[in-house]
Design a protein around this motif. Structure first.
Motif, PDB file in Angstrom:
ATOM      1  N   TYR A 150      12.086 -19.383   3.383  1.00  0.00           N
ATOM      2  CA  TYR A 150      13.432 -19.709   2.915  1.00  0.00           C
ATOM      3  C   TYR A 150      14.229 -20.323   4.068  1.00  0.00           C
ATOM      4  O   TYR A 150      14.157 -19.819   5.171  1.00  0.00           O
ATOM      5  CB  TYR A 150      14.140 -18.442   2.394  1.00  0.00           C
ATOM      6  CG  TYR A 150      15.433 -18.776   1.715  1.00  0.00           C
ATOM      7  CD1 TYR A 150      15.440 -19.239   0.406  1.00  0.00           C
ATOM      8  CD2 TYR A 150      16.644 -18.686   2.399  1.00  0.00           C
ATOM      9  CE1 TYR A 150      16.625 -19.601  -0.208  1.00  0.00           C
ATOM     10  CE2 TYR A 150      17.826 -19.050   1.793  1.00  0.00           C
ATOM     11  CZ  TYR A 150      17.813 -19.503   0.484  1.00  0.00           C
ATOM     12  OH  TYR A 150      18.983 -19.873  -0.123  1.00  0.00           O
ATOM     13  N   PRO A 151      14.921 -21.438   3.809  1.00  0.00           N
ATOM     14  CA  PRO A 151      15.274 -22.026   2.504  1.00  0.00           C
ATOM     15  C   PRO A 151      14.297 -23.075   1.975  1.00  0.00           C
ATOM     16  O   PRO A 151      14.560 -23.652   0.907  1.00  0.00           O
ATOM     17  CB  PRO A 151      16.620 -22.670   2.805  1.00  0.00           C
ATOM     18  CG  PRO A 151      16.547 -23.069   4.240  1.00  0.00           C
ATOM     19  CD  PRO A 151      15.690 -22.039   4.919  1.00  0.00           C
ATOM     20  N   GLU A 152      13.162 -23.338   2.627  1.00  0.00           N
ATOM     21  CA  GLU A 152      12.284 -24.425   2.184  1.00  0.00           C
ATOM     22  C   GLU A 152      11.619 -24.147   0.834  1.00  0.00           C
ATOM     23  O   GLU A 152      11.325 -25.072   0.073  1.00  0.00           O
ATOM     24  CB  GLU A 152      11.193 -24.690   3.234  1.00  0.00           C
ATOM     25  CG  GLU A 152      11.728 -25.218   4.563  1.00  0.00           C
ATOM     26  CD  GLU A 152      12.267 -24.102   5.462  1.00  0.00           C
ATOM     27  OE1 GLU A 152      12.094 -22.908   5.119  1.00  0.00           O
ATOM     28  OE2 GLU A 152      12.861 -24.426   6.498  1.00  0.00           O
ATOM     29  N   LEU A 153      11.356 -22.848   0.549  1.00  0.00           N
ATOM     30  CA  LEU A 153      10.718 -22.414  -0.698  1.00  0.00           C
ATOM     31  C   LEU A 153       9.296 -22.942  -0.868  1.00  0.00           C
ATOM     32  O   LEU A 153       8.848 -23.220  -1.974  1.00  0.00           O
ATOM     33  CB  LEU A 153      11.573 -22.783  -1.924  1.00  0.00           C
ATOM     34  CG  LEU A 153      12.953 -22.113  -1.985  1.00  0.00           C
ATOM     35  CD1 LEU A 153      13.732 -22.583  -3.197  1.00  0.00           C
ATOM     36  CD2 LEU A 153      12.822 -20.585  -2.000  1.00  0.00           C
ATOM     37  N   THR A 154       8.593 -23.072   0.244  1.00  0.00           N
ATOM     38  CA  THR A 154       7.167 -23.374   0.160  1.00  0.00           C
ATOM     39  C   THR A 154       6.397 -22.053   0.236  1.00  0.00           C
ATOM     40  O   THR A 154       6.790 -21.130   0.954  1.00  0.00           O
ATOM     41  CB  THR A 154       6.714 -24.302   1.307  1.00  0.00           C
ATOM     42  OG1 THR A 154       7.160 -23.752   2.547  1.00  0.00           O
ATOM     43  CG2 THR A 154       7.292 -25.692   1.137  1.00  0.00           C
ATOM     44  N   THR A 155       5.323 -21.959  -0.525  1.00  0.00           N
ATOM     45  CA  THR A 155       4.548 -20.721  -0.582  1.00  0.00           C
ATOM     46  C   THR A 155       3.796 -20.514   0.731  1.00  0.00           C
ATOM     47  O   THR A 155       3.071 -21.394   1.178  1.00  0.00           O
ATOM     48  CB  THR A 155       3.557 -20.759  -1.758  1.00  0.00           C
ATOM     49  OG1 THR A 155       4.299 -20.921  -2.968  1.00  0.00           O
ATOM     50  CG2 THR A 155       2.737 -19.481  -1.834  1.00  0.00           C
ATOM     51  N   VAL A 156       4.010 -19.347   1.335  1.00  0.00           N
ATOM     52  CA  VAL A 156       3.289 -19.043   2.580  1.00  0.00           C
ATOM     53  C   VAL A 156       2.190 -18.009   2.365  1.00  0.00           C
ATOM     54  O   VAL A 156       1.244 -17.933   3.145  1.00  0.00           O
ATOM     55  CB  VAL A 156       4.247 -18.570   3.710  1.00  0.00           C
ATOM     56  CG1 VAL A 156       5.161 -19.697   4.134  1.00  0.00           C
ATOM     57  CG2 VAL A 156       5.049 -17.354   3.299  1.00  0.00           C
ATOM     58  N   HIS A 157       2.299 -17.229   1.284  1.00  0.00           N
ATOM     59  CA  HIS A 157       1.291 -16.190   1.055  1.00  0.00           C
ATOM     60  C   HIS A 157       1.356 -15.731  -0.398  1.00  0.00           C
ATOM     61  O   HIS A 157       2.430 -15.595  -0.962  1.00  0.00           O
ATOM     62  CB  HIS A 157       1.556 -14.998   1.986  1.00  0.00           C
ATOM     63  CG  HIS A 157       0.403 -14.055   2.107  1.00  0.00           C
ATOM     64  ND1 HIS A 157      -0.688 -14.312   2.900  1.00  0.00           N
ATOM     65  CD2 HIS A 157       0.166 -12.852   1.530  1.00  0.00           C
ATOM     66  CE1 HIS A 157      -1.545 -13.298   2.816  1.00  0.00           C
ATOM     67  NE2 HIS A 157      -1.041 -12.408   1.992  1.00  0.00           N
ATOM     68  N   VAL A 158       0.172 -15.506  -0.977  1.00  0.00           N
ATOM     69  CA  VAL A 158       0.072 -14.862  -2.291  1.00  0.00           C
ATOM     70  C   VAL A 158      -0.971 -13.768  -2.147  1.00  0.00           C
ATOM     71  O   VAL A 158      -2.064 -14.018  -1.637  1.00  0.00           O
ATOM     72  CB  VAL A 158      -0.366 -15.851  -3.397  1.00  0.00           C
ATOM     73  CG1 VAL A 158      -0.446 -15.124  -4.749  1.00  0.00           C
ATOM     74  CG2 VAL A 158       0.588 -17.031  -3.490  1.00  0.00           C
ATOM     75  N   THR A 159      -0.617 -12.570  -2.570  1.00  0.00           N
ATOM     76  CA  THR A 159      -1.604 -11.490  -2.490  1.00  0.00           C
ATOM     77  C   THR A 159      -1.658 -10.748  -3.812  1.00  0.00           C
ATOM     78  O   THR A 159      -0.631 -10.540  -4.459  1.00  0.00           O
ATOM     79  CB  THR A 159      -1.295 -10.532  -1.318  1.00  0.00           C
ATOM     80  OG1 THR A 159      -2.396  -9.657  -1.130  1.00  0.00           O
ATOM     81  CG2 THR A 159      -0.056  -9.684  -1.565  1.00  0.00           C
TER      82      THR A 159
END
Length: 318
Positions: free
Chosen positions: A182-191
């Motif tokens: 945030y604030p870019e709102l790019t995904t850095v991790h999904v678990t």
């Protein structure tokens, strides 16, 4: 150390397990939250209103009622450091900010859908509100203008920032935790946190840990830096709807359709106390300075109408 703390907490609630309730609303209470100094408790309801309470010795006293929303108030949250500012999300397609000092709404932001969840960043600069169509609207809390919107392609359940306010967490219908910068709102991790719908998320007061609650009836405790699961709590039988850490991070309360609210010790995973309830629990919130838990359930009155009550657990038995 952890075992000594656990025993101390168990002993505390042997003499502090009294419950008081107050009739707050004319319909079900969806959400409760304490302000940062613990002097006020807010509740939001299907009756479209917000009630503000103060604590007078050992009882909740209604201080004011905020009207203005045209539909159910589904979730609310206070500013992290300003004890007077409260934000609310409603099915009427608006988000409002209220000032408890001047007793009125100071901002209304029109959004695109029926809002069901809201969170205020710990740095106080941003508010995020999510709707039923999985659109999250990000609002600049300094001027109450929409900064951006983000349409997710999956079911978004609950949303929360980390303590540094630079990562945005959300739980999904697929049982995942999605982390965006945030604030870019790019995904850095999904678990993958749970095999079933991941319903709620809550950070502990230090920001070192967070907990998730799921439709599989499990609560998971996570290391916020490593995004590693540290332990699970399997004390409930029904989907976990609501979570709250105590002010010192020692306890985690979880509510569901079980006829109890589980209070577990974070350090050992053991149950400290089970708070009996008569109906499913919608919302739980620990006081920010003491071991008092506010909560609301699907209580009915004698005529089987919504009782609209808010309850307080942990009062001295004396």
């Amino acid at each position: 150390m952890a075992i000594a703390e656990y025993e101390e907490l168990k002993n505390h609630f042997k003499t502090h397990n009294r419950i008081r309730e107050v009739t707050a609303h004319s319909a079900k209470v969806h959400t409760v939250d304490w302000n940062c100094d613990g002097r006020r408790l807010a509740s939001g309801s299907f009756d479209k209103t917000v009630c503000i309470f103060t604590i007078d010795s050992d009882r909740l006293v209604k201080e004011q009622t905020f009207s203005g929303h045209n539909d159910s108030v589904d979730q609310l949250c206070w500013h992290e450091t300003n004890p007077d500012l409260l934000s609310t999300a409603s099915g009427d397609k608006t988000m409002r900010v209220w000032d408890a000092r001047i007793k009125k709404s100071i901002a209304t932001v029109n959004t695109k859908g029926e809002n069901i969840n809201i969170t205020w960043s710990p740095d106080g600069n941003s508010i995020a509100v999510g709707n039923k169509e999985d659109l999250v609207t990000f609002i600049d809390a300094r001027n109450f203008k929409i900064r951006t919107e983000h349409q997710f392609k999956f079911e978004v359940n609950e949303i929360e920032w980390n303590k540094a306010s630079n990562l945005f967490f959300l739980t999904s219908g697929q049982g995942c935790i999605h982390i965006l910068d945030y604030p870019e709102l790019t995904t850095v991790h999904v678990t993958q946190a749970h095999p079933a719908n991941c319903i709620c998320i809550e950070f502990d007061p230090t920001g070192k840990y967070f907990a998730t609650g799921s439709a599989d009836a499990l609560v998971s405790l996570w290391d916020a830096d490593e995004i590693a699961c540290l332990r699970t709590f399997s004390k409930l039988d029904w989907p976990v709807r609501t979570l709250s850490f105590s002010h010192d991070g020692s306890m985690l309360a979880s509510g569901s359709e079980d006829l109890l609210i589980d209070v577990s010790h974070v350090g050992t995973g053991e149950r400290v106390i089970a708070i009996p309830v008569d109906t499913p629990t919608f919302t739980v919130a620990w006081h920010p300075r003491s071991h008092l838990l506010a909560y609301a359930c699907d209580d009915k009155d004698d005529g089987n109408r919504d009782a609209g009550t808010v309850k307080l657990f942990g009062l001295s038995n004396e």
